[in-house]
Design an enzyme around this catalytic site. Sequence first.
Site, PDB file in Angstrom:
ATOM      1  CB  VAL A  74       2.048   1.576   8.980  1.00 40.60           C
ATOM      2  CG1 VAL A  74       0.663   1.304   8.448  1.00 40.60           C
ATOM      3  CG2 VAL A  74       2.583   2.877   8.402  1.00 40.60           C
ATOM      4  CB  THR A 109       6.508  -1.455   0.260  1.00 41.08           C
ATOM      5  OG1 THR A 109       6.119  -0.178   0.837  1.00 41.08           O
ATOM      6  CG2 THR A 109       5.372  -2.427   0.391  1.00 41.08           C
ATOM      7  CG  PHE A 159      -2.803   9.302   3.610  1.00 40.55           C
ATOM      8  CD1 PHE A 159      -2.131   9.769   2.490  1.00 40.55           C
ATOM      9  CD2 PHE A 159      -3.895   8.467   3.421  1.00 40.55           C
ATOM     10  CE1 PHE A 159      -2.532   9.413   1.212  1.00 40.55           C
ATOM     11  CE2 PHE A 159      -4.317   8.109   2.148  1.00 40.55           C
ATOM     12  CZ  PHE A 159      -3.632   8.582   1.036  1.00 40.55           C
ATOM     13  CE  LYS A 183       7.844  13.066  10.685  1.00 34.66           C
ATOM     14  NZ  LYS A 183       6.523  13.312  10.124  1.00 34.66           N
ATOM     15  CB  CYS A 241       6.999   7.895   3.298  1.00 32.55           C
ATOM     16  SG  CYS A 241       6.266   6.765   4.485  1.00 32.55           S
TER      17      CYS A 241
END
Length: 441
Positions: A11, A86, A152, A330, A269
């Site tokens: 991110v 996190t 996102f 994925k 996530c």
Amino acid sequence: MRIAMIGGGYVGLVSGACFAEFGTEVAIVETHPGRLAALREGRIPIYEPGLDKLVSDNVSAGRLTFGDDIAAAVKGAEAIFIAVGTPTRRGDGHADLEYVYAAAKQIAEAMTEYAVVVTKSTVPVGTGREVARIIRETRPDLDFDIASNPEFLREGNAIGDFMKPDRVIIGIDDDAKEAGGRAREIMKRLYRPLYLIEAPIVFAGLESAELIKYAANAFLAMKVTFANEMADLCEQTGADIHDIARGMGLDGRIGRKFLHPGPGFGGSCFPKDTLALVAIAKDAGAPTRLIEATVQINDARKIKMADRVIAAVGGDITGKTVGVLGLTFKPETDDMREASSLPILNRLAEAGAHIRAFDPAGMENAKTLLPSDIIYCADALDAATGADVLLVLTEWNEFRAISPAKLKTLMIGDAIVDLRNIYDPAAMRAEGFRYSSVGRS
Ligand SMILES: NC(=O)c1ccc[n+]([C@@H]2O[C@H](COP(=O)([O-])OP(=O)(O)OC[C@H]3O[C@@H](n4cnc5c(N)ncnc54)[C@H](O)[C@@H]3O)[C@@H](O)[C@H]2O)c1
């Protein structure tokens, strides 16, 4: 404009590089020595399509820098983003906020002038206020605001998602001085290129912004899980999950995405965010039963998928060879965090299977997480060679083109368990395979 980004992982690196591409000066702070060394040498420590060029272009343009000196990074920064991990806290499912709070303290110690401190990490409701409290306690003299700007992006399509987002969520503490006006102005200026392409930019309160991220991820995880349960029902009734998904998904209220069945959701996530939402909701006295069920169904599914492979070789997999196509959660990522392959292959290895696996990007990461006797292969055909059963775990495009006739010459067995439905059942059966997929009779 100048910003600092604390954390140079998926991110931090993607969003930092994208902000730099928008014309902002971005200083990324990364404390992991290996990651930082790679970034400084111009190597991208993660696999994300297009990221190497985006990073090198912006480094060359002088807008993107990497370092471990937080004081240097926050100097002159109008916004300081926290983009650290996190992960799930051991034992109770809560998000582990150790890294977020450590970053907050370091930021407070390093700041010399006003800035808005923004949590980009996915954090439970109330974290932004706790970050503010830590900063105030560490440096009562500081002038700052706090904001929440959850990310996102999807791995594999991260740059596109950042540059052309469905929405940007910005949570501002409206109780703050000047009703958070200064923070709002900085965030608006930072996201100006997205205003210009009319991306929806939604301002909300701090708590709402924090919860939106969990609600969105939990909803998607629940939708996938719904599709998986429907797939099970299809297998028992002679229906086809792809027809069901299309028939349902064309209803605009439902939507076609995230109705594809598979071995159960994984990744960095959904598993941790569903667990964290369950924990947040329980603590708040408003349990989310749907998400509790989603977590349980999804965990159980992975075991069921391993048992399906064992059944495909007659119920005893001891000494049998399983060729595995795909390990990452994925395609188009090297991320192995909570990939479904982990519980599935662990169970098969425990049951005595020999595993020959191939993944185009995830094998280095997989080696640290999977049993040590797994053989990592040069390519998909190598993984299929000598296999009693072929197991498809990730739908990388390069696996789709493999011909059934070629597989027939390489494998010694005749069983294929395709948990991503990438092959045509009729073509596989015509070649003499016992082919099992998900939600198709
Ligand atoms: N990966 C995704 O697709 C994705 C998508 C949306 C949101 N998120 C959220 O974003 C957050 C970060 O996720 P990620 O996948 O980028 O994690 P990551 O583990 O890949 O990256 C975090 C980085 O922060 C660094 N770091 C930790 N503490 C630091 C400190 N004090 N100073 C400098 N660097 C520090 C770590 O070394 C690591 O490289 C998480 O909360 C995650 O839930 C992730």
